[in-house]
Design a protein around this motif. Structure first.
Motif, mmCIF file in Angstrom:
data_model
loop_
_atom_site.group_PDB
_atom_site.id
_atom_site.type_symbol
_atom_site.label_atom_id
_atom_site.label_comp_id
_atom_site.label_asym_id
_atom_site.label_seq_id
_atom_site.Cartn_x
_atom_site.Cartn_y
_atom_site.Cartn_z
ATOM 1 N N GLU A 73 0.829 -1.198 0.000
ATOM 2 C CA GLU A 73 0.000 0.000 0.000
ATOM 3 C C GLU A 73 0.867 1.254 0.000
ATOM 4 O OE1 GLU A 73 -1.946 -2.996 2.937
ATOM 5 O OE2 GLU A 73 0.065 -2.217 2.505
ATOM 6 N N TYR B 215 -5.273 -1.220 5.100
ATOM 7 C CA TYR B 215 -4.649 -2.428 4.597
ATOM 8 C C TYR B 215 -5.337 -2.896 3.324
ATOM 9 C CZ TYR B 215 -2.625 -2.728 9.269
ATOM 10 O OH TYR B 215 -1.956 -2.463 10.442
ATOM 11 N N CYS C 101 -2.667 0.171 -4.035
ATOM 12 C CA CYS C 101 -2.174 -1.153 -3.686
ATOM 13 C C CYS C 101 -1.584 -1.732 -4.951
ATOM 14 C CB CYS C 101 -3.311 -2.019 -3.148
ATOM 15 S SG CYS C 101 -2.851 -3.714 -2.747
ATOM 16 N N GLN D 24 1.251 -4.395 4.303
ATOM 17 C CA GLN D 24 1.782 -3.956 5.596
ATOM 18 C C GLN D 24 1.015 -2.776 6.180
ATOM 19 O OE1 GLN D 24 3.010 -2.961 2.705
ATOM 20 N NE2 GLN D 24 3.080 -0.735 3.045
ATOM 21 N N GLY D 25 0.187 -2.126 5.379
ATOM 22 C CA GLY D 25 -0.613 -1.013 5.838
ATOM 23 C C GLY D 25 -0.002 0.334 5.495
ATOM 24 N N TRP E 198 -2.095 -10.029 2.544
ATOM 25 C CA TRP E 198 -2.264 -8.734 3.195
ATOM 26 C C TRP E 198 -1.030 -7.875 3.038
ATOM 27 C CZ3 TRP E 198 -6.720 -7.200 5.798
ATOM 28 C CH2 TRP E 198 -7.694 -8.201 5.953
ATOM 29 N N ARG F 144 -9.786 -4.410 13.510
ATOM 30 C CA ARG F 144 -9.748 -4.168 12.084
ATOM 31 C C ARG F 144 -11.151 -4.294 11.498
ATOM 32 N NH1 ARG F 144 -5.150 -7.324 9.162
ATOM 33 N NH2 ARG F 144 -6.480 -9.125 9.670
#
Length: 127
Positions: free
Chosen positions: A6, A95, A22, A119-120, A117, A45
């Motif tokens: 991201e 995320y 992303c 890492q944010g 996923w 989350r």
């Protein structure tokens, strides 16, 4: 499979806009349904928005409807979250997630339905 990455987070005033991206290095996710989740400090989350493999179908959580838009450009292997009219309650780590389900016409709303996923990226909205 490669990991989603991201970018685009930052600090913005209430009412402003940000565009999150992303963008994995390859094309590993171009046929996968994807989603954005967020996690605020001290909170669990939560789901934000989802998109099917082609981009034809999307879904949003009620607090962001009319303000956020999820989209994708499969030629660039990139999923976006355009965030307009940002509010302080949008402050969170955001995320990107991908579900290993090629050519799925469905979208998915639960975090356990996703396999990969990022890492944010942090989004902070000041009042």
């Amino acid at each position: 499979q490669e990991q989603p990455v991201e970018s685009g987070g930052g600090l913005v005033q209430a009412g402003g806009s940000l565009r999150l991206s992303c963008a994995p290095s390859g094309r590993a996710f171009i046929h996968y349904p994807m989603a954005w989740f967020r996690q605020a400090p001290g909170k669990e989350r939560e789901f934000v928005a989802a998109i099917n493999w082609s981009g034809a179908s999307t879904y949003y959580t009620d607090p962001v409807k009319g303000r956020f838009t999820i989209s994708r450009d499969n030629a660039k292997n990139t999923v976006y979250l355009q965030m307009n009219s940002l509010k302080p309650e949008d402050t969170a780590d955001y995320y990107c997630a991908a579900r290993r389900s090629s050519y799925s016409d469905s979208y998915y709303l639960r975090d356990y339905e996703y396999d990969y996923w990022g890492q944010g990226t942090q989004v902070t909205v000041s009042s």
